[in-house]
Scaffold this motif. Structure first.
Motif, PDB file in Angstrom:
ATOM      1  N   PHE A  52       0.831  -1.205   0.000  1.00 24.33           N
ATOM      2  CA  PHE A  52       0.000   0.000   0.000  1.00 24.33           C
ATOM      3  C   PHE A  52       0.870   1.261   0.000  1.00 24.33           C
ATOM      4  O   PHE A  52       1.965   1.286   0.570  1.00 24.33           O
ATOM      5  CB  PHE A  52      -0.901   0.034   1.235  1.00 24.33           C
ATOM      6  CG  PHE A  52      -1.796  -1.174   1.363  1.00 24.33           C
ATOM      7  CD1 PHE A  52      -2.958  -1.261   0.632  1.00 24.33           C
ATOM      8  CD2 PHE A  52      -1.464  -2.227   2.212  1.00 24.33           C
ATOM      9  CE1 PHE A  52      -3.783  -2.373   0.733  1.00 24.33           C
ATOM     10  CE2 PHE A  52      -2.269  -3.330   2.326  1.00 24.33           C
ATOM     11  CZ  PHE A  52      -3.440  -3.411   1.586  1.00 24.33           C
ATOM     12  N   GLN A  76       0.011   5.638   0.506  1.00 24.83           N
ATOM     13  CA  GLN A  76      -1.039   6.581   0.872  1.00 24.83           C
ATOM     14  C   GLN A  76      -0.501   8.004   0.897  1.00 24.83           C
ATOM     15  O   GLN A  76       0.693   8.227   1.136  1.00 24.83           O
ATOM     16  CB  GLN A  76      -1.573   6.266   2.282  1.00 24.83           C
ATOM     17  CG  GLN A  76      -2.123   4.870   2.474  1.00 24.83           C
ATOM     18  CD  GLN A  76      -2.370   4.568   3.945  1.00 24.83           C
ATOM     19  OE1 GLN A  76      -1.487   4.022   4.605  1.00 24.83           O
ATOM     20  NE2 GLN A  76      -3.533   4.951   4.458  1.00 24.83           N
ATOM     21  N   ALA A 104      -2.023   1.896   6.351  1.00 24.59           N
ATOM     22  CA  ALA A 104      -2.327   0.613   5.706  1.00 24.59           C
ATOM     23  C   ALA A 104      -1.025  -0.149   5.526  1.00 24.59           C
ATOM     24  O   ALA A 104      -0.204   0.181   4.669  1.00 24.59           O
ATOM     25  CB  ALA A 104      -3.014   0.846   4.366  1.00 24.59           C
ATOM     26  N   ASP A 157       1.619  -3.247   4.697  1.00 21.18           N
ATOM     27  CA  ASP A 157       1.759  -4.335   3.731  1.00 21.18           C
ATOM     28  C   ASP A 157       1.441  -5.669   4.406  1.00 21.18           C
ATOM     29  O   ASP A 157       1.722  -5.864   5.598  1.00 21.18           O
ATOM     30  CB  ASP A 157       3.178  -4.366   3.164  1.00 21.18           C
ATOM     31  CG  ASP A 157       3.548  -3.060   2.469  1.00 21.18           C
ATOM     32  OD1 ASP A 157       2.626  -2.300   2.112  1.00 21.18           O
ATOM     33  OD2 ASP A 157       4.759  -2.802   2.291  1.00 21.18           O
ATOM     34  N   ALA A 181      -6.803  -4.499   2.727  1.00 14.12           N
ATOM     35  CA  ALA A 181      -6.818  -3.046   2.947  1.00 14.12           C
ATOM     36  C   ALA A 181      -7.785  -2.692   4.060  1.00 14.12           C
ATOM     37  O   ALA A 181      -8.700  -3.450   4.383  1.00 14.12           O
ATOM     38  CB  ALA A 181      -7.225  -2.337   1.663  1.00 14.12           C
ATOM     39  N   LEU A 223      -5.323   6.265  -1.878  1.00 13.80           N
ATOM     40  CA  LEU A 223      -4.750   4.991  -1.443  1.00 13.80           C
ATOM     41  C   LEU A 223      -4.439   4.168  -2.695  1.00 13.80           C
ATOM     42  O   LEU A 223      -5.304   3.946  -3.546  1.00 13.80           O
ATOM     43  CB  LEU A 223      -5.723   4.235  -0.549  1.00 13.80           C
ATOM     44  CG  LEU A 223      -5.312   2.841  -0.064  1.00 13.80           C
ATOM     45  CD1 LEU A 223      -4.040   2.918   0.762  1.00 13.80           C
ATOM     46  CD2 LEU A 223      -6.435   2.196   0.732  1.00 13.80           C
ATOM     47  N   VAL A 277      -3.064   0.502  -4.136  1.00 13.37           N
ATOM     48  CA  VAL A 277      -2.952  -0.904  -3.745  1.00 13.37           C
ATOM     49  C   VAL A 277      -2.298  -1.681  -4.880  1.00 13.37           C
ATOM     50  O   VAL A 277      -2.773  -1.642  -6.029  1.00 13.37           O
ATOM     51  CB  VAL A 277      -4.327  -1.512  -3.436  1.00 13.37           C
ATOM     52  CG1 VAL A 277      -4.178  -2.953  -2.943  1.00 13.37           C
ATOM     53  CG2 VAL A 277      -5.093  -0.673  -2.434  1.00 13.37           C
TER      54      VAL A 277
END
Length: 489
Positions: A134, A136, A147, A149, A320, A478, A480
């Protein structure tokens, strides 16, 4: 000399018959008798066939009697069934052979009837390994925190199923990835007049094409809607026709129950009525569904036994954090409606769904939320997403034209099989804001690449970009990056 030739011939015939009796087979009697059927499907013969068979047997008996008459110098035998000069009783062996055949037929019919009453068992399973990274911005950190990993065994299912009777099936599925969760646990009665099938137990409620597509056949790693109903205990009437252009399902369920394990105990009413209907305006029979148009509509009325509900969603990743969340809403019941459509043309698939919720809250009256997505996919290697006409969804296995392999030949060359490659894009939108409840608004873009090494093995690569506005901050971004290894059997 003729006498010894006849005696030797009779010995060979009898030895052939007795060998056939030991091997449960029939000797070749040429024109005297037809072969005995070798499969249960051949046991039923017509009256004309039976008459012809009996006529041939009678002719065989007469021929054997004539041979015995000649061997006695023209003197009639007192008993044609008696042995002569030590020769076996051929005529009696023919009769016993026919009696043996009848007994075998009866035994096989009895065994088939017994097998039809015995439940069958088929064992299967699946497991998915997920890894996610992730990234952010500060607004996203303020909204949902850090968030981290993660690597996780997403699913690990053990699947049992089979037939109880010829028209009754059962299923027992459970997930052991973290703790034991019961999934499908039901009995399904089929071939019923008017309604077709009737299901009792714990299973998916009939709502949403995305929900009713099995997770091992989804184009993306996770479903997109925050309003999916999941599995609950209940009863359901539904269609089950692989040739029809329509499906239906309607049932009565215990609302908001879950699966750890399925259990409900309360004096308050916690019930739901859920139904779904689909129709195919066009289905290309010649190509077995490489061209089709799917439409559908679903509805659920849900009375909340515990007096509250909650809607929330993740950014298309089970690893997430939740990015939109209404929090707990005090309410007695809510309505859920859904529209769905799909278009398939060769290797290209386009599908979309819209969900709308209206909640009768205790504090604010009626509050509504919605969600929709648009999704497209294309197979670079020419395959297509197979449609399941029994369930009105894409719950069928993708079979690559060529499985993945890489081997060295005896000529020292490297040979490769590419497998099947699919590219996917999805845009999804959640709006969990209403007049008095502010759960957030989210827009997501998903780009994916799916590699089918075989019909039972798949690797998925996905990137998700999420932008969220909520009461804490705006434009929370965010990112991903996630991968899945999926195997089922």
């Amino acid at each position: 000399m003729t006498r010894w030739i006849v005696t030797a011939t009779a010995l060979l015939v009898v030895l052939g018959m007795r060998t056939a009796r030991a091997q449960y087979d029939v000797p070749d009697m040429s024109t005297y008798a037809p072969p005995i059927p070798t499969s249960p499907s051949d046991h039923v013969i017509s009256a004309d066939q039976a008459a012809a068979l009996q006529q041939q047997i009678d002719e065989l008996k007469r021929e054997l009697a004539r041979q015995k008459f000649n061997n006695n110098g023209g003197v009639p035998a007192m008993n044609v069934s008696a042995p002569h000069n030590g020769a076996p009783d051929i005529v009696e062996d023919v009769d016993s052979l026919m009696k043996w055949r009848t007994s075998v037929e009866k035994a096989e019919e009895k065994a088939a009837a017994s097998a039809a009453l015995k439940p069958s068992v088929k064992v299967g399973g699946r497991f998915f390994y997920d890894v996610a990274n992730f990234s952010q911005n500060q607004a996203s950190l303020d909204q949902v925190g850090d968030a981290e990993d993660e690597l996780k065994l997403r699913w690990c299912w053990v699947e049992l199923g089979g037939n109880v009777l010829e028209n009754t099936t059962y299923r027992l599925w459970f997930d052991v990835a973290a703790q034991v969760n019961l999934l499908d646990v039901y009995v399904d009665f089929g071939e019923l007049p008017y309604i077709q099938n009737f299901r009792v137990g714990h299973f998916f409620e009939p709502f949403s094409m995305e929900q009713l597509t099995a997770n091992k056949y989804l184009e993306t790693m996770e479903r997109s809607s925050p309003f999916l109903l999941g599995r609950n205990m209940g009863v359901m009437a539904h269609s089950d026709n692989s040739k029809a252009n329509w499906t239906y399902g309607v049932g009565l369920f215990v609302s908001e129950q879950g699966a750890k394990p399925p259990f409900y105990e309360s004096d308050t009413d916690a019930s739901a009525i859920t139904g779904r209907v689909t129709y195919l305006p066009w289905y290309d029979e010649a190509s077995d569904g490489r061209g089709l148009i799917h439409t559908g509509i679903g509805y659920s009325w849900r009375h909340l036994g515990d007096g509250n509900t909650q809607f929330r969603n993740r950014p298309d990743s089970a690893l997430a954090p939740y990015i939109v969340d209404t929090g707990v809403i005090d309410a007695d019941y809510y309505h859920l409606a859904g529209l769905e459509a799909a278009y398939v043309y060769g290797s290209f698939t386009l599908q979309t769904e819209y969900n709308w919720v209206s909640v009768d809250t205790d504090n604010f009256g009626s509050e509504s939320f919605d969600h929709y997505y648009v999704q497209a996919s294309y197979f670079l290697t020419g395959e297509n997403r197979p449609y399941n006409r029994r369930s009105g969804s894409f719950s069928n296995r993708v079979v690559p034209y060529e499985n993945f392999f890489r081997v060295r030949t005896e000529d020292n060359y490297i040979c490769n099989g590419a497998g099947a490659w699919e590219v996917v894009y999805r845009y999804a939108h959640d709006d969990l804001n209403s007049d008095n409840i502010f759960g957030g608004v989210d827009d997501r873009h998903l780009a994916g690449l799916n590699w089918y090494l075989s019909p039972f093995t798949r690797v998925m690569f996905q990137y998700v970009y999420s932008n969220t506005d909520d009461p804490v901050a705006s434009n929370g971004e965010l990112h991903v990056f996630q991968t899945r290894l999926q195997i089922d059997f």
